[in-house]
Design a protein around this motif. Structure first.
Motif, PDB file in Angstrom:
ATOM      1  N   GLU A  62       0.834  -1.207   0.000  1.00 42.58           N
ATOM      2  CA  GLU A  62       0.000   0.000   0.000  1.00 42.58           C
ATOM      3  C   GLU A  62       0.869   1.259   0.000  1.00 42.58           C
ATOM      4  OE1 GLU A  62      -3.393   2.088  -0.430  1.00 42.58           O
ATOM      5  OE2 GLU A  62      -3.173  -0.094  -0.473  1.00 42.58           O
ATOM      6  N   THR A  64       3.836   1.532  -1.408  1.00 44.42           N
ATOM      7  CA  THR A  64       4.303   1.654  -2.794  1.00 44.42           C
ATOM      8  C   THR A  64       3.206   2.229  -3.680  1.00 44.42           C
ATOM      9  OG1 THR A  64       5.793  -0.224  -2.516  1.00 44.42           O
ATOM     10  CG2 THR A  64       5.234   0.392  -4.767  1.00 44.42           C
ATOM     11  N   LYS A  65       2.013   1.712  -3.524  1.00 44.55           N
ATOM     12  CA  LYS A  65       0.881   2.174  -4.329  1.00 44.55           C
ATOM     13  C   LYS A  65       0.630   3.657  -4.124  1.00 44.55           C
ATOM     14  CE  LYS A  65      -4.032   1.190  -5.104  1.00 44.55           C
ATOM     15  NZ  LYS A  65      -5.177   0.335  -4.682  1.00 44.55           N
ATOM     16  N   ARG A  68       3.516   5.877  -5.630  1.00 45.64           N
ATOM     17  CA  ARG A  68       3.460   5.956  -7.092  1.00 45.64           C
ATOM     18  C   ARG A  68       2.265   6.784  -7.556  1.00 45.64           C
ATOM     19  NH1 ARG A  68       8.336   5.226  -6.607  1.00 45.64           N
ATOM     20  NH2 ARG A  68       9.313   3.238  -7.127  1.00 45.64           N
ATOM     21  N   GLN A  69       1.155   6.709  -6.845  1.00 45.56           N
ATOM     22  CA  GLN A  69       0.001   7.540  -7.191  1.00 45.56           C
ATOM     23  C   GLN A  69       0.308   9.013  -6.986  1.00 45.56           C
ATOM     24  OE1 GLN A  69      -3.132   5.865  -4.758  1.00 45.56           O
ATOM     25  NE2 GLN A  69      -3.795   4.443  -6.350  1.00 45.56           N
ATOM     26  N   GLU A  93       4.608  -5.093  -9.590  1.00 45.28           N
ATOM     27  CA  GLU A  93       3.610  -4.584 -10.532  1.00 45.28           C
ATOM     28  C   GLU A  93       3.138  -3.188 -10.133  1.00 45.28           C
ATOM     29  OE1 GLU A  93       0.699  -7.688 -10.467  1.00 45.28           O
ATOM     30  OE2 GLU A  93       1.559  -8.707 -12.205  1.00 45.28           O
ATOM     31  N   LEU A  94       3.149  -2.895  -8.838  1.00 41.75           N
ATOM     32  CA  LEU A  94       2.716  -1.582  -8.371  1.00 41.75           C
ATOM     33  C   LEU A  94       3.793  -0.524  -8.534  1.00 41.75           C
ATOM     34  CD1 LEU A  94       0.759  -2.496  -5.119  1.00 41.75           C
ATOM     35  CD2 LEU A  94      -0.191  -1.633  -7.256  1.00 41.75           C
TER      36      LEU A  94
END
Length: 236
Positions: A62, A64-65, A68-69, A93-94
Protein backbone atom coordinates in the motif's frame (compact mmCIF):
# COMPACT_ATOMS: atom_id res chain seq x y z
CA UNK A 1 25.89 11.84 -0.06
CA UNK A 2 23.07 9.55 -1.17
CA UNK A 3 20.07 9.34 1.16
CA UNK A 4 18.18 6.15 1.94
CA UNK A 5 14.89 5.71 3.79
CA UNK A 6 14.70 2.45 5.77
CA UNK A 7 11.18 1.31 6.64
CA UNK A 8 10.76 -1.68 8.96
CA UNK A 9 8.86 -2.32 12.18
CA UNK A 10 11.61 -4.55 13.59
CA UNK A 11 14.13 -2.39 15.51
CA UNK A 12 16.89 -4.97 15.01
CA UNK A 13 16.47 -4.80 11.23
CA UNK A 14 16.45 -1.00 11.24
CA UNK A 15 19.60 -0.95 13.38
CA UNK A 16 21.37 -3.50 11.18
CA UNK A 17 20.53 -1.71 7.94
CA UNK A 18 21.29 1.74 9.32
CA UNK A 19 24.68 0.66 10.64
CA UNK A 20 25.77 -0.96 7.39
CA UNK A 21 24.40 1.80 5.18
CA UNK A 22 26.10 4.53 7.18
CA UNK A 23 29.31 2.50 7.15
CA UNK A 24 29.01 2.51 3.34
CA UNK A 25 28.65 6.32 3.39
CA UNK A 26 24.89 6.59 2.92
CA UNK A 27 22.79 9.06 4.89
CA UNK A 28 19.92 7.17 6.52
CA UNK A 29 16.50 8.02 7.92
CA UNK A 30 14.06 5.43 9.19
CA UNK A 31 10.36 4.84 9.77
CA UNK A 32 8.63 2.02 11.64
CA UNK A 33 5.24 2.16 9.92
CA UNK A 34 3.73 2.80 6.53
CA UNK A 35 2.08 6.11 7.33
CA UNK A 36 5.37 7.67 8.43
CA UNK A 37 7.07 6.20 5.37
CA UNK A 38 4.59 7.83 2.99
CA UNK A 39 4.89 11.18 4.77
CA UNK A 40 8.71 11.15 4.78
CA UNK A 41 9.04 9.98 1.18
CA UNK A 42 6.52 12.58 0.01
CA UNK A 43 8.08 15.51 1.87
CA UNK A 44 11.82 14.77 1.60
CA UNK A 45 14.22 13.70 -1.12
CA UNK A 46 15.61 10.16 -0.92
CA UNK A 47 17.71 8.35 -3.49
CA UNK A 48 16.18 4.99 -2.53
CA UNK A 49 13.74 3.36 -0.12
CA UNK A 50 14.26 0.00 1.60
CA UNK A 51 10.70 -0.99 2.41
CA UNK A 52 9.50 -3.93 4.49
CA UNK A 53 6.45 -5.63 2.99
CA UNK A 54 4.78 -6.66 6.26
CA UNK A 55 4.23 -3.41 8.11
CA UNK A 56 1.48 -2.80 10.68
CA UNK A 57 -1.47 -0.80 9.40
CA UNK A 58 -0.30 0.42 6.01
CA UNK A 59 1.78 -2.41 4.53
CA UNK A 60 4.61 -2.13 2.01
CA UNK A 61 2.38 -2.81 -0.98
CA UNK A 62 0.00 0.00 0.00
CA UNK A 63 2.93 2.35 0.69
CA UNK A 64 4.30 1.65 -2.79
CA UNK A 65 0.88 2.17 -4.33
CA UNK A 66 0.35 5.51 -2.59
CA UNK A 67 3.81 6.83 -3.43
CA UNK A 68 3.46 5.96 -7.09
CA UNK A 69 0.00 7.54 -7.19
CA UNK A 70 1.56 10.69 -5.74
CA UNK A 71 4.18 10.57 -8.53
CA UNK A 72 7.03 9.83 -6.12
CA UNK A 73 9.45 7.94 -8.38
CA UNK A 74 12.12 7.17 -5.76
CA UNK A 75 13.46 3.62 -6.38
CA UNK A 76 11.92 1.13 -3.94
CA UNK A 77 13.50 -2.14 -2.84
CA UNK A 78 11.00 -4.30 -0.99
CA UNK A 79 12.15 -6.45 1.91
CA UNK A 80 9.95 -9.46 2.54
CA UNK A 81 9.96 -12.54 4.73
CA UNK A 82 7.30 -14.10 2.53
CA UNK A 83 8.14 -16.86 0.07
CA UNK A 84 4.87 -16.52 -1.82
CA UNK A 85 5.76 -15.24 -5.28
CA UNK A 86 2.42 -13.44 -5.57
CA UNK A 87 3.36 -10.87 -2.95
CA UNK A 88 6.69 -10.12 -4.60
CA UNK A 89 5.18 -9.90 -8.06
CA UNK A 90 2.31 -7.74 -6.83
CA UNK A 91 4.74 -5.29 -5.27
CA UNK A 92 6.75 -5.09 -8.49
CA UNK A 93 3.61 -4.58 -10.53
CA UNK A 94 2.72 -1.58 -8.37
CA UNK A 95 6.07 0.05 -9.02
CA UNK A 96 8.73 -1.41 -6.73
CA UNK A 97 12.10 -1.75 -8.47
CA UNK A 98 13.44 -4.84 -6.72
CA UNK A 99 12.97 -7.06 -3.67
CA UNK A 100 15.12 -8.86 -1.11
CA UNK A 101 13.94 -11.87 0.88
CA UNK A 102 14.65 -12.24 4.60
CA UNK A 103 16.99 -13.43 5.95
CA UNK A 104 19.45 -11.34 3.98
CA UNK A 105 23.07 -10.33 4.34
CA UNK A 106 24.05 -6.65 4.56
CA UNK A 107 26.37 -7.29 1.62
CA UNK A 108 23.42 -8.38 -0.52
CA UNK A 109 21.43 -5.29 0.45
CA UNK A 110 24.33 -3.00 -0.47
CA UNK A 111 24.81 -4.78 -3.81
CA UNK A 112 21.13 -4.51 -4.70
CA UNK A 113 21.03 -0.89 -3.60
CA UNK A 114 24.10 -0.02 -5.65
CA UNK A 115 22.55 -1.67 -8.71
CA UNK A 116 19.30 0.28 -8.32
CA UNK A 117 21.13 3.57 -7.80
CA UNK A 118 23.62 3.02 -10.59
CA UNK A 119 21.65 5.08 -13.12
CA UNK A 120 20.11 7.66 -10.80
CA UNK A 121 23.29 9.63 -10.16
CA UNK A 122 24.45 11.02 -13.48
CA UNK A 123 22.39 8.76 -15.72
CA UNK A 124 23.23 5.76 -17.88
CA UNK A 125 25.97 7.60 -19.78
CA UNK A 126 28.31 6.74 -16.91
CA UNK A 127 28.16 3.07 -17.90
CA UNK A 128 30.40 2.03 -20.77
CA UNK A 129 27.60 0.05 -22.36
CA UNK A 130 25.50 3.17 -22.79
CA UNK A 131 28.04 5.91 -23.48
CA UNK A 132 28.28 5.81 -27.29
CA UNK A 133 25.16 7.88 -28.01
CA UNK A 134 23.39 10.38 -25.80
CA UNK A 135 20.15 10.46 -27.81
CA UNK A 136 18.29 7.54 -29.32
CA UNK A 137 15.22 7.75 -31.53
CA UNK A 138 13.01 4.89 -32.67
CA UNK A 139 9.70 5.72 -34.31
CA UNK A 140 7.93 8.17 -32.02
CA UNK A 141 10.17 7.34 -29.06
CA UNK A 142 12.99 9.74 -28.15
CA UNK A 143 15.46 8.78 -25.41
CA UNK A 144 17.89 11.28 -23.95
CA UNK A 145 20.46 9.43 -21.87
CA UNK A 146 22.14 12.59 -20.60
CA UNK A 147 18.96 13.77 -18.88
CA UNK A 148 17.52 10.25 -18.35
CA UNK A 149 14.28 11.25 -20.09
CA UNK A 150 11.90 9.68 -22.59
CA UNK A 151 9.27 11.23 -24.81
CA UNK A 152 6.66 9.48 -26.93
CA UNK A 153 4.92 11.58 -29.57
CA UNK A 154 6.69 14.58 -27.99
CA UNK A 155 5.01 13.86 -24.65
CA UNK A 156 7.23 13.22 -21.62
CA UNK A 157 6.90 9.70 -20.22
CA UNK A 158 7.89 9.04 -16.61
CA UNK A 159 9.86 5.80 -16.21
CA UNK A 160 11.44 4.24 -13.16
CA UNK A 161 15.25 3.88 -13.31
CA UNK A 162 14.99 0.17 -14.10
CA UNK A 163 12.37 0.72 -16.80
CA UNK A 164 14.67 3.30 -18.38
CA UNK A 165 17.63 0.89 -18.31
CA UNK A 166 15.54 -1.88 -19.84
CA UNK A 167 14.24 0.37 -22.61
CA UNK A 168 17.74 1.56 -23.52
CA UNK A 169 19.04 -2.01 -23.49
CA UNK A 170 16.28 -3.11 -25.87
CA UNK A 171 16.51 -0.09 -28.18
CA UNK A 172 20.24 -0.65 -28.61
CA UNK A 173 19.52 -4.19 -29.81
CA UNK A 174 16.75 -3.67 -32.39
CA UNK A 175 15.08 -6.71 -33.91
CA UNK A 176 17.14 -9.12 -31.81
CA UNK A 177 15.35 -11.87 -29.91
CA UNK A 178 16.50 -11.50 -26.31
CA UNK A 179 15.89 -14.23 -23.76
CA UNK A 180 14.63 -13.31 -20.32
CA UNK A 181 17.83 -14.57 -18.68
CA UNK A 182 19.84 -12.39 -21.06
CA UNK A 183 17.78 -9.35 -20.10
CA UNK A 184 18.20 -10.15 -16.40
CA UNK A 185 21.96 -10.36 -16.74
CA UNK A 186 22.25 -7.32 -19.00
CA UNK A 187 19.95 -4.95 -17.12
CA UNK A 188 19.89 -6.07 -13.50
CA UNK A 189 23.62 -6.70 -13.53
CA UNK A 190 23.98 -9.72 -11.27
CA UNK A 191 22.52 -13.13 -10.63
CA UNK A 192 18.72 -13.17 -10.69
CA UNK A 193 18.50 -16.76 -11.92
CA UNK A 194 14.95 -18.06 -11.85
CA UNK A 195 13.41 -14.59 -11.43
CA UNK A 196 12.39 -14.04 -15.05
CA UNK A 197 8.95 -12.88 -13.91
CA UNK A 198 10.67 -9.60 -13.05
CA UNK A 199 11.42 -9.08 -16.75
CA UNK A 200 7.80 -9.76 -17.72
CA UNK A 201 6.56 -7.21 -15.18
CA UNK A 202 8.88 -4.46 -16.41
CA UNK A 203 8.07 -5.21 -20.05
CA UNK A 204 4.38 -4.87 -19.19
CA UNK A 205 5.04 -1.52 -17.48
CA UNK A 206 7.00 -0.27 -20.48
CA UNK A 207 4.22 -1.26 -22.85
CA UNK A 208 1.70 0.66 -20.77
CA UNK A 209 3.88 3.77 -21.00
CA UNK A 210 5.27 3.76 -24.55
CA UNK A 211 2.89 1.73 -26.70
CA UNK A 212 -0.11 3.30 -28.46
CA UNK A 213 -2.00 0.08 -27.74
CA UNK A 214 -0.29 -2.02 -25.03
CA UNK A 215 -2.41 -5.08 -25.83
CA UNK A 216 -1.19 -4.97 -29.45
CA UNK A 217 2.37 -3.64 -29.09
CA UNK A 218 4.15 -1.90 -31.93
CA UNK A 219 7.62 -1.94 -30.38
CA UNK A 220 7.91 -4.52 -27.61
CA UNK A 221 7.04 -7.85 -29.21
CA UNK A 222 6.81 -11.16 -27.38
CA UNK A 223 8.56 -14.07 -29.07
CA UNK A 224 6.78 -17.05 -27.57
CA UNK A 225 9.04 -19.64 -26.05
CA UNK A 226 12.10 -17.37 -26.32
CA UNK A 227 11.72 -13.86 -24.90
CA UNK A 228 11.25 -10.38 -26.36
CA UNK A 229 12.21 -8.34 -29.40
CA UNK A 230 12.26 -4.56 -29.78
CA UNK A 231 10.98 -3.97 -33.28
CA UNK A 232 12.14 -0.79 -34.98
CA UNK A 233 9.50 0.60 -37.38
CA UNK A 234 10.42 0.42 -41.04
CA UNK A 235 10.34 3.67 -43.01
CA UNK A 236 9.72 3.90 -46.72
Amino acid sequence: MQRVLVVDDEPAIVTLLTYNLEKANYEVESAINGHDAVNLASEKHFDAILLDLMLPGLDGVEVTKQLRQEKVSTPIIMITAKTDEFDKVFGLELGADDYITKPFSPREVLARLKAVLRRTQGGPATDSEFDDSQQLRVGEIMIDQATVSVTVNQQRVKLTPKEFELLVYLVKRPNQVLKRDQLLEGVWGFDYAGQTRMVDIHISHLRDKIEPDPKHPTYLKTVRGFGYRFEAPQHD
